[in-house]
Design a protein around this motif. Structure first.
Motif, PDB file in Angstrom:
ATOM      1  N   GLY A 285      41.155 -27.319 -63.400  1.00 18.57           N
ATOM      2  CA  GLY A 285      41.277 -28.770 -64.330  1.00 18.57           C
ATOM      3  C   GLY A 285      42.464 -28.941 -64.511  1.00 18.57           C
ATOM      4  O   GLY A 285      43.114 -29.736 -65.030  1.00 18.57           O
ATOM      5  N   ARG A 286      42.891 -27.692 -65.127  1.00 14.99           N
ATOM      6  CA  ARG A 286      44.320 -27.366 -66.273  1.00 14.99           C
ATOM      7  C   ARG A 286      45.498 -27.509 -65.306  1.00 14.99           C
ATOM      8  O   ARG A 286      46.013 -27.635 -65.892  1.00 14.99           O
ATOM      9  N   ASN A 287      45.227 -27.442 -63.743  1.00 18.79           N
ATOM     10  CA  ASN A 287      46.895 -27.444 -62.874  1.00 18.79           C
ATOM     11  C   ASN A 287      46.536 -28.597 -61.992  1.00 18.79           C
ATOM     12  O   ASN A 287      46.045 -28.490 -61.586  1.00 18.79           O
ATOM     13  N   THR A 288      48.103 -29.439 -62.017  1.00 16.62           N
ATOM     14  CA  THR A 288      47.806 -30.217 -61.075  1.00 16.62           C
ATOM     15  C   THR A 288      49.030 -29.839 -60.406  1.00 16.62           C
ATOM     16  O   THR A 288      50.305 -29.403 -60.412  1.00 16.62           O
ATOM     17  N   ASN A 289      49.468 -30.671 -59.407  1.00 18.10           N
ATOM     18  CA  ASN A 289      50.539 -30.624 -58.051  1.00 18.10           C
ATOM     19  C   ASN A 289      50.828 -32.187 -57.284  1.00 18.10           C
ATOM     20  O   ASN A 289      49.793 -32.546 -57.107  1.00 18.10           O
ATOM     21  N   TYR A 290      52.351 -32.968 -57.664  1.00 21.51           N
ATOM     22  CA  TYR A 290      52.410 -33.942 -57.025  1.00 21.51           C
ATOM     23  C   TYR A 290      53.410 -33.833 -55.949  1.00 21.51           C
ATOM     24  O   TYR A 290      53.973 -33.673 -56.208  1.00 21.51           O
ATOM     25  N   ALA A 291      52.864 -35.124 -54.312  1.00 21.97           N
ATOM     26  CA  ALA A 291      54.553 -35.136 -54.156  1.00 21.97           C
ATOM     27  C   ALA A 291      55.237 -35.547 -54.675  1.00 21.97           C
ATOM     28  O   ALA A 291      54.917 -36.784 -55.853  1.00 21.97           O
ATOM     29  N   GLU A 292      56.351 -35.668 -54.502  1.00 20.50           N
ATOM     30  CA  GLU A 292      57.588 -36.293 -55.371  1.00 20.50           C
ATOM     31  C   GLU A 292      57.068 -37.614 -54.851  1.00 20.50           C
ATOM     32  O   GLU A 292      58.051 -38.339 -56.222  1.00 20.50           O
ATOM     33  N   SER A 293      57.431 -37.668 -53.989  1.00 24.33           N
ATOM     34  CA  SER A 293      57.182 -39.279 -54.158  1.00 24.33           C
ATOM     35  C   SER A 293      55.464 -40.434 -55.016  1.00 24.33           C
ATOM     36  O   SER A 293      56.134 -41.278 -55.115  1.00 24.33           O
ATOM     37  N   VAL A 294      55.429 -39.582 -55.664  1.00 21.00           N
ATOM     38  CA  VAL A 294      54.257 -40.432 -56.515  1.00 21.00           C
ATOM     39  C   VAL A 294      54.351 -39.828 -57.686  1.00 21.00           C
ATOM     40  O   VAL A 294      53.079 -40.282 -57.894  1.00 21.00           O
ATOM     41  N   LYS A 295      54.857 -38.859 -57.566  1.00 20.51           N
ATOM     42  CA  LYS A 295      54.948 -38.929 -59.217  1.00 20.51           C
ATOM     43  C   LYS A 295      55.651 -39.891 -60.442  1.00 20.51           C
ATOM     44  O   LYS A 295      56.144 -40.197 -60.365  1.00 20.51           O
TER      45      LYS A 295
ATOM     46  N   GLY B  45      40.050 -20.500 -53.850  1.00 18.60           N
ATOM     47  CA  GLY B  45      41.460 -20.937 -54.562  1.00 18.60           C
ATOM     48  C   GLY B  45      41.755 -20.062 -55.504  1.00 18.60           C
ATOM     49  O   GLY B  45      39.830 -19.958 -56.192  1.00 18.60           O
ATOM     50  N   GLY B  46      41.933 -19.659 -56.470  1.00 22.84           N
ATOM     51  CA  GLY B  46      41.573 -19.397 -57.971  1.00 22.84           C
ATOM     52  C   GLY B  46      41.679 -20.392 -58.817  1.00 22.84           C
ATOM     53  O   GLY B  46      42.029 -21.807 -58.833  1.00 22.84           O
ATOM     54  N   LEU B  47      40.981 -19.740 -60.495  1.00 25.83           N
ATOM     55  CA  LEU B  47      40.873 -20.938 -61.116  1.00 25.83           C
ATOM     56  C   LEU B  47      41.734 -21.822 -61.473  1.00 25.83           C
ATOM     57  O   LEU B  47      41.422 -23.029 -61.647  1.00 25.83           O
ATOM     58  N   HIS B  48      42.706 -21.117 -61.670  1.00 27.91           N
ATOM     59  CA  HIS B  48      44.124 -22.262 -62.209  1.00 27.91           C
ATOM     60  C   HIS B  48      44.648 -22.589 -61.188  1.00 27.91           C
ATOM     61  O   HIS B  48      45.884 -23.035 -61.372  1.00 27.91           O
ATOM     62  N   PHE B  49      44.335 -22.426 -59.575  1.00 25.25           N
ATOM     63  CA  PHE B  49      45.792 -22.414 -58.751  1.00 25.25           C
ATOM     64  C   PHE B  49      45.502 -23.796 -57.581  1.00 25.25           C
ATOM     65  O   PHE B  49      44.591 -24.306 -57.603  1.00 25.25           O
ATOM     66  N   VAL B  50      46.605 -24.584 -57.869  1.00 23.93           N
ATOM     67  CA  VAL B  50      46.612 -26.147 -56.326  1.00 23.93           C
ATOM     68  C   VAL B  50      47.283 -25.371 -55.438  1.00 23.93           C
ATOM     69  O   VAL B  50      47.903 -24.598 -54.790  1.00 23.93           O
ATOM     70  N   LEU B  51      46.570 -25.403 -54.390  1.00 23.94           N
ATOM     71  CA  LEU B  51      46.625 -25.800 -52.910  1.00 23.94           C
ATOM     72  C   LEU B  51      47.817 -27.013 -52.480  1.00 23.94           C
ATOM     73  O   LEU B  51      46.795 -28.513 -52.512  1.00 23.94           O
ATOM     74  N   ILE B  52      49.079 -27.568 -52.115  1.00 25.30           N
ATOM     75  CA  ILE B  52      49.582 -27.935 -51.268  1.00 25.30           C
ATOM     76  C   ILE B  52      49.519 -28.329 -49.531  1.00 25.30           C
ATOM     77  O   ILE B  52      50.278 -29.554 -49.156  1.00 25.30           O
TER      78      ILE B  52
END
Length: 127
Positions: free
Chosen positions: A55-65, A102-109
């Motif tokens: 839950g530490r890291n997140t990632n977003y598409a530019e269109s929804v940031k 996935g790794g503990l702190h990794f996000v996948l897009i």
């Protein structure tokens, strides 16, 4: 096997909000990297947001940031997508996805990185 069930979709006016939920079963939830994707009619499925196992890291598409927020509650085995300031272009079927390695702190897009998918929930934003 992992089962994913989305809920919370619906019809909303532009500028409104919705919160999607995705309940997971079949594996320890904290071992899953989670993501949200969407697919509009005639378009390919696209990345929306992802959250690491921790839950530490997140990632977003530019269109929804700045408008969407992904979160997870490991105790409830659920990932959420809070969607604010919705636009007609956000209209799509929204899918929840899970990755097992996935790794503990990794996000996948990337779509192909995910192992399991929910059935999708329709979000329609009227002008």
């Amino acid at each position: 096997q992992v089962q994913l069930v989305e809920s919370g979709g619906g019809l909303v006016q532009a500028g409104g909000s919705l919160r999607l939920s995705c309940a997971a079963s079949g594996r320890t939830f904290s071992s899953l990297t989670m993501g949200w994707f969407r697919q509009a009619p005639g378009k390919e499925r696209e990345f929306v947001a992802a959250i690491a196992r921790s839950g530490r890291n997140t990632n977003y598409a530019e269109s929804v940031k700045g408008r969407f927020t992904i979160s997870r509650d490991n105790a409830k085995r659920t990932v959420y997508l809070q969607m604010n300031s919705l636009k007609p272009d956000d209209t799509a079927v929204y899918y929840c996805a899970a990755n097992l390695s996935g790794g503990l702190h990794f996000v996948l897009i990337v779509t192909s990185q995910y192992d399991y998918w929910g059935q999708g929930t329709q979000v329609t934003v009227s002008a």
